[in-house]
Design an enzyme around this catalytic site. Structure first.
Site, PDB file in Angstrom:
ATOM      1  N   CYS A   1       0.810  -1.102  -0.043  1.00 30.35           N
ATOM      2  CA  CYS A   1      -0.121  -0.019   0.129  1.00 30.35           C
ATOM      3  C   CYS A   1       0.790   1.194   0.042  1.00 30.35           C
ATOM      4  O   CYS A   1       0.647   2.357   0.682  1.00 30.35           O
ATOM      5  CB  CYS A   1      -0.902  -0.037   1.191  1.00 30.35           C
ATOM      6  SG  CYS A   1       0.088  -0.015   2.774  1.00 30.35           S
TER       7      CYS A   1
ATOM      8  N   GLU B   1      11.629   6.754  12.114  1.00 28.44           N
ATOM      9  CA  GLU B   1      12.923   6.745  12.233  1.00 28.44           C
ATOM     10  C   GLU B   1      13.473   5.653  11.184  1.00 28.44           C
ATOM     11  O   GLU B   1      12.782   4.790  10.732  1.00 28.44           O
ATOM     12  CB  GLU B   1      13.287   5.894  13.792  1.00 28.44           C
ATOM     13  CG  GLU B   1      12.459   4.513  13.927  1.00 28.44           C
ATOM     14  CD  GLU B   1      12.173   4.402  15.487  1.00 28.44           C
ATOM     15  OE1 GLU B   1      11.163   3.898  15.915  1.00 28.44           O
ATOM     16  OE2 GLU B   1      13.478   4.452  15.951  1.00 28.44           O
TER      17      GLU B   1
ATOM     18  N   GLU C   1      18.176   1.210   9.215  1.00 23.01           N
ATOM     19  CA  GLU C   1      19.514   1.038   8.043  1.00 23.01           C
ATOM     20  C   GLU C   1      19.548  -0.497   7.741  1.00 23.01           C
ATOM     21  O   GLU C   1      20.052  -0.690   6.668  1.00 23.01           O
ATOM     22  CB  GLU C   1      20.655   1.704   8.619  1.00 23.01           C
ATOM     23  CG  GLU C   1      20.700   2.863   9.520  1.00 23.01           C
ATOM     24  CD  GLU C   1      21.241   3.977   8.436  1.00 23.01           C
ATOM     25  OE1 GLU C   1      21.158   4.968   8.746  1.00 23.01           O
ATOM     26  OE2 GLU C   1      21.678   3.723   7.343  1.00 23.01           O
TER      27      GLU C   1
ATOM     28  N   GLY D   1      16.907  -2.319   7.022  1.00 22.05           N
ATOM     29  CA  GLY D   1      15.822  -2.899   6.119  1.00 22.05           C
ATOM     30  C   GLY D   1      14.966  -4.083   6.772  1.00 22.05           C
ATOM     31  O   GLY D   1      15.078  -4.038   7.844  1.00 22.05           O
ATOM     32  N   GLU D   2      14.594  -4.669   5.928  1.00 20.74           N
ATOM     33  CA  GLU D   2      13.480  -5.977   6.259  1.00 20.74           C
ATOM     34  C   GLU D   2      14.192  -7.234   6.609  1.00 20.74           C
ATOM     35  O   GLU D   2      14.988  -7.620   5.896  1.00 20.74           O
ATOM     36  CB  GLU D   2      12.399  -6.052   5.334  1.00 20.74           C
ATOM     37  CG  GLU D   2      11.519  -4.687   4.692  1.00 20.74           C
ATOM     38  CD  GLU D   2      10.757  -4.922   3.572  1.00 20.74           C
ATOM     39  OE1 GLU D   2      10.199  -3.840   3.241  1.00 20.74           O
ATOM     40  OE2 GLU D   2      10.704  -5.928   3.060  1.00 20.74           O
TER      41      GLU D   2
ATOM     42  N   ASP E   1      -0.833  -9.271  11.430  1.00 20.28           N
ATOM     43  CA  ASP E   1       0.187  -9.394  10.081  1.00 20.28           C
ATOM     44  C   ASP E   1       1.449  -9.516  10.366  1.00 20.28           C
ATOM     45  O   ASP E   1       2.265  -8.880   9.512  1.00 20.28           O
ATOM     46  CB  ASP E   1      -0.352  -8.336   9.117  1.00 20.28           C
ATOM     47  CG  ASP E   1      -0.090  -8.376   7.783  1.00 20.28           C
ATOM     48  OD1 ASP E   1       0.281  -7.648   6.930  1.00 20.28           O
ATOM     49  OD2 ASP E   1       0.493  -9.566   7.343  1.00 20.28           O
TER      50      ASP E   1
ATOM     51  N   LYS F   1       5.084 -10.851   9.947  1.00 20.79           N
ATOM     52  CA  LYS F   1       5.850 -11.399   8.904  1.00 20.79           C
ATOM     53  C   LYS F   1       7.174 -10.829   8.704  1.00 20.79           C
ATOM     54  O   LYS F   1       7.278  -9.741   8.950  1.00 20.79           O
ATOM     55  CB  LYS F   1       4.944 -11.395   7.522  1.00 20.79           C
ATOM     56  CG  LYS F   1       4.540 -10.106   7.139  1.00 20.79           C
ATOM     57  CD  LYS F   1       3.784 -10.427   5.821  1.00 20.79           C
ATOM     58  CE  LYS F   1       3.453  -9.044   5.457  1.00 20.79           C
ATOM     59  NZ  LYS F   1       2.265  -8.930   4.223  1.00 20.79           N
TER      60      LYS F   1
ATOM     61  N   ASN G   1       7.589  -7.304   7.763  1.00 18.71           N
ATOM     62  CA  ASN G   1       7.347  -6.162   8.625  1.00 18.71           C
ATOM     63  C   ASN G   1       7.890  -6.392   9.891  1.00 18.71           C
ATOM     64  O   ASN G   1       7.626  -5.643  11.053  1.00 18.71           O
ATOM     65  CB  ASN G   1       5.513  -6.518   9.180  1.00 18.71           C
ATOM     66  CG  ASN G   1       4.619  -6.335   8.057  1.00 18.71           C
ATOM     67  OD1 ASN G   1       4.985  -5.270   7.059  1.00 18.71           O
ATOM     68  ND2 ASN G   1       3.445  -6.709   7.948  1.00 18.71           N
TER      69      ASN G   1
ATOM     70  N   ASP H   1       4.038  -1.921  10.310  1.00 17.21           N
ATOM     71  CA  ASP H   1       2.892  -2.013   9.428  1.00 17.21           C
ATOM     72  C   ASP H   1       1.693  -2.566  10.473  1.00 17.21           C
ATOM     73  O   ASP H   1       1.461  -3.807  10.584  1.00 17.21           O
ATOM     74  CB  ASP H   1       3.034  -3.338   8.504  1.00 17.21           C
ATOM     75  CG  ASP H   1       1.732  -3.369   7.294  1.00 17.21           C
ATOM     76  OD1 ASP H   1       2.091  -3.728   6.298  1.00 17.21           O
ATOM     77  OD2 ASP H   1       0.778  -2.808   7.757  1.00 17.21           O
TER      78      ASP H   1
ATOM     79  N   THR I   1     -23.643 -14.435  34.972  1.00 21.77           N
ATOM     80  CA  THR I   1     -24.034 -16.000  35.409  1.00 21.77           C
ATOM     81  C   THR I   1     -24.731 -16.236  33.811  1.00 21.77           C
ATOM     82  O   THR I   1     -25.662 -15.745  33.483  1.00 21.77           O
ATOM     83  CB  THR I   1     -24.927 -15.805  36.616  1.00 21.77           C
ATOM     84  OG1 THR I   1     -24.986 -14.746  37.162  1.00 21.77           O
ATOM     85  CG2 THR I   1     -24.988 -17.399  37.210  1.00 21.77           C
TER      86      THR I   1
HETATM   87  C1  LIG Z   1       3.221   3.818   8.195  1.00 19.07           C
HETATM   88  C2  LIG Z   1       3.838   3.076   9.185  1.00 19.07           C
HETATM   89  C3  LIG Z   1       3.969   1.440   9.213  1.00 19.07           C
HETATM   90  C4  LIG Z   1       4.128   0.929   7.771  1.00 19.07           C
HETATM   91  N1  LIG Z   1       3.329   0.520   7.213  1.00 19.07           N
HETATM   92  N2  LIG Z   1       1.974   0.600   7.234  1.00 19.07           N
HETATM   93  C5  LIG Z   1       1.289   0.069   6.493  1.00 19.07           C
HETATM   94  N3  LIG Z   1       1.802  -0.512   5.450  1.00 19.07           N
HETATM   95  N4  LIG Z   1       0.026   0.354   6.492  1.00 19.07           N
HETATM   96  C6  LIG Z   1       5.572   0.890   7.411  1.00 19.07           C
HETATM   97  C7  LIG Z   1       6.003  -0.054   6.524  1.00 19.07           C
HETATM   98  C8  LIG Z   1       7.238  -0.346   6.110  1.00 19.07           C
HETATM   99  C9  LIG Z   1       8.254   0.466   6.538  1.00 19.07           C
HETATM  100  N5  LIG Z   1       9.590   0.520   6.294  1.00 19.07           N
HETATM  101  C10 LIG Z   1      10.480   0.944   6.604  1.00 19.07           C
HETATM  102  O1  LIG Z   1      10.593   1.886   7.447  1.00 19.07           O
HETATM  103  C11 LIG Z   1      11.927   0.612   5.784  1.00 19.07           C
HETATM  104  C12 LIG Z   1      13.123   1.271   6.013  1.00 19.07           C
HETATM  105  C13 LIG Z   1      14.018   0.586   5.177  1.00 19.07           C
HETATM  106  C14 LIG Z   1      15.113   0.559   4.815  1.00 19.07           C
HETATM  107  C15 LIG Z   1      15.816  -0.281   3.721  1.00 19.07           C
HETATM  108  O2  LIG Z   1      16.977  -0.332   3.382  1.00 19.07           O
HETATM  109  C16 LIG Z   1      17.928   0.450   4.309  1.00 19.07           C
HETATM  110  C17 LIG Z   1      14.996  -1.218   3.057  1.00 19.07           C
HETATM  111  C18 LIG Z   1      13.582  -1.408   3.335  1.00 19.07           C
HETATM  112  C19 LIG Z   1      13.171  -0.395   4.389  1.00 19.07           C
HETATM  113  N6  LIG Z   1      11.852  -0.300   4.806  1.00 19.07           N
HETATM  114  C20 LIG Z   1       7.894   1.481   7.604  1.00 19.07           C
HETATM  115  C21 LIG Z   1       6.650   1.470   8.138  1.00 19.07           C
END
Ligand SMILES: CCC/C(=N\NC(=N)N)c1ccc(NC(=O)c2cc3cc(OC)ccc3[nH]2)cc1
Length: 322
Positions: free
Chosen positions: A23, A92, A95, A97-98, A137, A139, A142, A158, A177
């Site tokens: 999304c 924030e 750095e 990533g996922e 959710d 996974k 996230n 997320d 009761t």
């Molecule tokens: C809106 C805040 C919650 C949210 N998703 N919410 C949603 N999908 N409805 C969400 C979803 C994904 C992320 N991802 C990151 O912050 C992120 C930082 C990052 C850095 C990376 O390389 C350095 C690679 C992927 C990254 N994702 C942060 C917040």
């Protein structure tokens, strides 16, 4: 930078895309005043024309949750803007990533690192459940990593599918009761009551993937069963070549989380007290990175401690003199 809200562009400089979700996408940005790196998640309202209303309601509820939660292993929002077709959420920067990409690149995560990440996930979900929130959710996509190092803080993100457990009429009914209460009211309760156990199941799947590098329930399993049937029957395999080097305690946590009966499944609390997690060194490391006492705080804390002991000693001296 075109359709960004003006006050947003004045405060942040957006550079490159760093992640893409269902999304919306995640971009790297700099806060102009401080040059601090941040992540900006855009959530497009228009993405779900059919369920436009729910998309907006979902996002509003998610933002409400994000503003309310405060835990070192849950993503924190720093700023928030919206236009009529998108939300821009400043977060924030994680750095590392996922977790999804980390598992993919390493194939399997070393057991002691998987335990450190899993412990942090348990603490984060324990906090959510104690605040009446179910994630629903969980996974590897996230779960974000704070740095490229193995030893790092993880943060769950997320909350699009999250539910806030409010006191329901059903819960109130179940307190009274049950003299005149029909049996199905209880069985309905069983399905509604166990929703927090869904997060425990998901963490079991995440742990399995981290340790083994493949998911327990997947399309071309030997069983010939659909993924749905594998899950509802709790059928999965510990492939020896992948699991041989992994401890029996780790396997036991997975087995007790991937139980079809939510009643029998480990709760988050029970998982935190499983022998595999009774690892003082790991917990000390986790507490250290989750609650860093940077030099200032440490010095301050030591000074306070020293001060306390001097006042205590001087009181003792006074007592001696009397
Ligand atoms: C809106 C805040 C919650 C949210 N998703 N919410 C949603 N999908 N409805 C969400 C979803 C994904 C992320 N991802 C990151 O912050 C992120 C930082 C990052 C850095 C990376 O390389 C350095 C690679 C992927 C990254 N994702 C942060 C917040």
């Amino acid at each position: 930078q075109s359709n960004l809200p003006k006050e947003f562009s004045e405060k942040y400089l957006i550079t490159k895309k760093i992640g893409a979700g269902v999304c919306g996408e995640v971009k790297l940005a700099f806060e102009r005043a401080t040059c601090k790196k941040v992540a900006v998640k855009t959530i497009n309202k228009k993405d779900f024309p059919a369920s436009l209303g729910t998309a907006t309601r979902n996002a509003e509820r998610e933002i409400q949750i994000l503003k309310k939660i405060d835990h070192p292993c849950l993503i924190k929002t720093e700023d928030f803007f919206q236009t009529d077709d998108s939300y821009y959420i400043v977060l924030e920067l994680m750095e590392g990533g996922e977790l999804f990409d980390r598992v993919k690149s390493k194939n399997q995560i070393e057991e002691s690192i998987a335990k450190l990440y899993f412990y942090q996930m348990l603490k984060a979900v324990e906090y959510l459940h104690n605040n009446g929130i179910i994630h629903r959710d969980l996974k590897p996509e996230n779960v974000l990593l704070s740095s490229q190092d193995d030893i790092c803080v993880i943060k769950i993100t997320d909350f699009n599918q999250s539910k806030i457990l409010e006191e329901s009429a059903l819960m109130r009914t179940l307190c009274g009761t049950p003299t005149y209460l029909a049996p199905e009211v209880f069985t309905d309760a069983v399905t509604v009551g166990y929703s927090s156990a869904v997060d425990a199941w998901s963490l079991g799947v995440v742990l399995f993937v981290c340790l083994a590098g493949y998911p327990p329930f997947h399309p071309n399993a030997q069983t010939g069963l659909s993924v749905r049937d594998q899950i509802t029957q709790g059928i999965y395999t510990f492939i020896p070549s992948k699991w041989d080097g992994i401890s029996d305690d780790a396997k036991d946590v997975v087995k007790r989380l991937l139980l079809v009966d939510p009643n029998a499944r480990l709760t988050i609390e029970e998982a935190l007290h499983h022998p595999w997690l009774m690892d003082e060194a790991m917990k000390e490391t986790a507490e250290c990175i989750m609650y860093p006492r940077d030099s200032g705080d440490a010095a301050e804390a030591d000074a306070a401690e020293a001060d306390a002991s001097t006042t205590k000693r001087s009181r003792e001296d006074d007592d001696d003199e009397q």
